[in-house]
Design an enzyme around this catalytic site. Sequence first.
Site, mmCIF file in Angstrom:
data_model
loop_
_atom_site.group_PDB
_atom_site.id
_atom_site.type_symbol
_atom_site.label_atom_id
_atom_site.label_comp_id
_atom_site.label_asym_id
_atom_site.label_seq_id
_atom_site.Cartn_x
_atom_site.Cartn_y
_atom_site.Cartn_z
ATOM 1 N N ASP A 59 1.820 6.824 5.392
ATOM 2 C CA ASP A 59 0.633 5.582 4.916
ATOM 3 C C ASP A 59 1.161 4.781 3.653
ATOM 4 O O ASP A 59 0.649 4.063 3.075
ATOM 5 C CB ASP A 59 -0.671 6.372 4.476
ATOM 6 C CG ASP A 59 -1.630 5.502 4.800
ATOM 7 O OD1 ASP A 59 -1.614 4.439 5.599
ATOM 8 O OD2 ASP A 59 -2.821 5.770 4.287
ATOM 9 N N ASP A 84 -2.372 10.314 3.408
ATOM 10 C CA ASP A 84 -3.764 9.895 3.379
ATOM 11 C C ASP A 84 -4.519 10.969 4.464
ATOM 12 O O ASP A 84 -4.622 10.939 5.464
ATOM 13 C CB ASP A 84 -3.796 8.407 4.375
ATOM 14 C CG ASP A 84 -5.240 7.987 4.412
ATOM 15 O OD1 ASP A 84 -5.985 8.489 4.177
ATOM 16 O OD2 ASP A 84 -5.512 6.882 5.498
ATOM 17 N N ARG A 100 -7.339 -0.574 1.338
ATOM 18 C CA ARG A 100 -7.705 -1.892 0.918
ATOM 19 C C ARG A 100 -8.169 -1.752 -0.790
ATOM 20 O O ARG A 100 -8.396 -2.394 -1.387
ATOM 21 C CB ARG A 100 -9.034 -2.267 1.904
ATOM 22 C CG ARG A 100 -10.079 -1.285 1.740
ATOM 23 C CD ARG A 100 -11.030 -1.650 3.214
ATOM 24 N NE ARG A 100 -10.600 -1.195 4.434
ATOM 25 C CZ ARG A 100 -11.002 -1.388 5.430
ATOM 26 N NH1 ARG A 100 -12.089 -1.928 5.592
ATOM 27 N NH2 ARG A 100 -10.479 -0.844 6.455
ATOM 28 N N ASP A 160 -12.073 6.880 4.025
ATOM 29 C CA ASP A 160 -10.643 6.850 4.808
ATOM 30 C C ASP A 160 -10.350 5.450 4.762
ATOM 31 O O ASP A 160 -9.193 5.035 5.074
ATOM 32 C CB ASP A 160 -10.887 7.351 5.911
ATOM 33 C CG ASP A 160 -9.519 7.714 6.857
ATOM 34 O OD1 ASP A 160 -8.477 7.577 6.279
ATOM 35 O OD2 ASP A 160 -9.464 8.042 7.936
ATOM 36 N N LYS A 214 -9.823 13.198 7.904
ATOM 37 C CA LYS A 214 -9.288 12.746 9.277
ATOM 38 C C LYS A 214 -9.327 14.022 10.081
ATOM 39 O O LYS A 214 -9.217 15.118 9.549
ATOM 40 C CB LYS A 214 -7.773 12.340 9.348
ATOM 41 C CG LYS A 214 -7.811 10.960 8.604
ATOM 42 C CD LYS A 214 -6.490 10.309 8.313
ATOM 43 C CE LYS A 214 -6.342 9.003 7.821
ATOM 44 N NZ LYS A 214 -6.905 7.953 8.735
ATOM 45 N N LYS A 237 0.665 -1.019 0.091
ATOM 46 C CA LYS A 237 0.040 0.022 0.109
ATOM 47 C C LYS A 237 0.801 1.541 -0.011
ATOM 48 O O LYS A 237 1.712 1.526 0.958
ATOM 49 C CB LYS A 237 -0.930 -0.038 1.233
ATOM 50 C CG LYS A 237 -1.467 1.244 1.456
ATOM 51 C CD LYS A 237 -2.329 1.219 2.676
ATOM 52 C CE LYS A 237 -3.017 2.714 2.923
ATOM 53 N NZ LYS A 237 -3.786 2.631 4.151
ATOM 54 N N GLU A 271 -9.153 3.498 2.325
ATOM 55 C CA GLU A 271 -8.714 3.546 0.951
ATOM 56 C C GLU A 271 -7.690 2.548 0.817
ATOM 57 O O GLU A 271 -7.537 2.220 -0.428
ATOM 58 C CB GLU A 271 -8.304 5.061 0.639
ATOM 59 C CG GLU A 271 -6.732 5.400 1.120
ATOM 60 C CD GLU A 271 -6.616 5.228 2.641
ATOM 61 O OE1 GLU A 271 -7.510 5.325 3.616
ATOM 62 O OE2 GLU A 271 -5.219 5.251 2.798
HETATM 63 N N1 BES Z 1 -4.005 4.732 6.900
HETATM 64 C C1 BES Z 1 -5.010 4.546 7.796
HETATM 65 C C2 BES Z 1 -4.648 3.670 8.968
HETATM 66 C C3 BES Z 1 -3.791 3.949 9.871
HETATM 67 C C4 BES Z 1 -4.160 4.610 11.108
HETATM 68 C C5 BES Z 1 -2.301 3.576 9.894
HETATM 69 C C6 BES Z 1 -3.267 5.122 12.050
HETATM 70 C C7 BES Z 1 -1.613 4.091 10.845
HETATM 71 C C8 BES Z 1 -1.912 4.642 11.979
HETATM 72 C C9 BES Z 1 -6.422 3.870 6.917
HETATM 73 O O1 BES Z 1 -6.283 4.257 5.711
HETATM 74 C C10 BES Z 1 -7.530 4.317 7.746
HETATM 75 O O2 BES Z 1 -7.798 5.403 7.845
HETATM 76 N N2 BES Z 1 -8.325 3.428 8.233
HETATM 77 C C11 BES Z 1 -9.468 3.573 8.875
HETATM 78 C C12 BES Z 1 -10.486 2.654 8.563
HETATM 79 C C13 BES Z 1 -11.739 2.751 8.931
HETATM 80 C C14 BES Z 1 -12.310 3.911 8.220
HETATM 81 C C15 BES Z 1 -12.679 1.697 8.847
HETATM 82 C C16 BES Z 1 -9.044 3.387 10.462
HETATM 83 O O3 BES Z 1 -8.272 2.828 10.887
HETATM 84 O O4 BES Z 1 -9.641 4.282 10.883
HETATM 85 ZN ZN ZN Z 2 -4.635 4.899 4.836
HETATM 86 ZN ZN ZN Z 3 -7.178 6.109 5.493
#
Ligand code: BES
Ligand code: ZN
Ligand code: ZN
Length: 488
Positions: free
Chosen positions: A275, A257, A338, A334, A264, A252, A336
């Site tokens: 990210d 992000d 996946r 967010d 966010k 990824k 994204e």
């Molecule tokens: N890049 C983030 C995940 C992340 C969070 C990485 C903290 C490192 C530290 C990912 O794209 C994301 O935002 N995931 C969301 C998913 C949710 C919307 C289902 C998350 O983990 O909150």
């Molecule tokens: Zn992300």
């Molecule tokens: Zn994200």
Amino acid sequence: MKITFAEQADAEIAAFVVDEDGGLPPAAKALDEATGGLLSEALSQDRFTGKHGQQETVVLPKSAPSRRAVLIGGGKLNERDARAQEKIGALLFKQQGGSGFKTMALHVDDAAFANRAAIGAELASYRFDQFFTKLKDDQKPSLEALTLVTSEADAAKADWGHYEAATEGTKLARDLMNLPPNVLYPETFAKRIKELEEFGLEVEILDEDDMEKLGMGALLGVGQGSRRESRLAIMKWMGGKDGDAPVALCGKGVCFDAGGISIKPGPGMEDMRGDMGGAAAVTGAMLSLAKRKAKANVVGLVGLVENMPDGNAIKPSDILTSASGQTIEVQNTDAEGRLVLADVLWYAQQHFKPQSIVDLATLTGAIVISLGHHHAGLFTNDDGVADGLTKAGLTEGERVWRLPLGSEYDSLLKSKFADMRNIGGRAAGSITAAQFLKRFVNEGQKWAHIDIAGVAWVDGEKSPLDPSWASGFGPRLLDRWIADNYEG
Ligand code: BES
Ligand code: ZN
Ligand code: ZN
């Protein structure tokens, strides 16, 4: 840092490992005698007991062959595993790296200790200071060369090629992670990957038109809210037998992000420059394999995008069509990573028919809640792959911990409007993310997903091997896994 191995060496700093509650090691005896017992005196004074990592510096007279002697605590012999040995190298660098001296000789028992201490010192000496314009010389490390002194110097030297290549991978992954997103964005990331052809990798870069033709609506959907164009970079290292199916490493690479329209919160958003940690890990691993001329066929594929909110960005409720043909209702922009990996995984299978796939991604905040900063989350449909990755992680100190997959979790991805939605609700967020990826993995395909969101960077207490923001997690794990499982 220049690392060498020798049976004896002169250096400005002579460092010796002292066992906990032990005496002066035999290697230090000559210097002790030459200085009228200064080292034994240091050992008998103060609070120095040889506890792991303790250091005692002894100023030596002009007549001595070195300027300083350092006694470093080796801890208890039966507890001195590879991690403890690496830390000895790292702590020595941390303490002595800015001492003003340029050369150090560390005396160790055997080849394994020599290599582990060298890895520790090498990784501890990593710096990311290219954006400081006013650094004075005395703010930079002085230590330039480390010699590991051991009677097994030849054996140590023979193994170092492999370890050195792995640390090069870690350092590249750190550089890529540490670079700010106005410097490292999909196009410039891809350009840096292209430059790795110098080391014998074959690199192909797909642009948006290419991906459009392949129908990569999921990856392109994420990138469409950014002023920067998306890229898919494909690296090949074919060092194995002709015709052997490769291993595919997928990453990824979300260069920033912001969350997209599901934006966010501001505090902490700056971390999202990391990210692309999965892509950095894959790129670093490919460099390691090339540098040591690994006898395996491996392809690395990284999906490079930025997830930004703008008038053209995808919106919650948009439905995307992935390259596999499956449709995805975007409920949260967010989630994204996946979406990006869905198309990368499809491409890897379509073009390479890999014998196994490992993807790495800073995929979920939930994995940080589950495992904190000391294990990455491992999800896989194959017990052999699980064992191999778990062992490789233990060997190299990049640990993974397996979590479950299951149809009950998969059902949480049901959508009223499309084949699936891109989130599964609050419960088991890392597992539903893995289940989402699994929908893009063909029946019978060996596959593992490693969620590195908790380990790609570590705030708070860090290992001495990890001095910058980015840990560079991944290349050592992947390189070891390939060496132990795919190179005869
Ligand atoms: N890049 C983030 C995940 C992340 C969070 C990485 C903290 C490192 C530290 C990912 O794209 C994301 O935002 N995931 C969301 C998913 C949710 C919307 C289902 C998350 O983990 O909150
Ligand atoms: Zn992300
Ligand atoms: Zn994200």
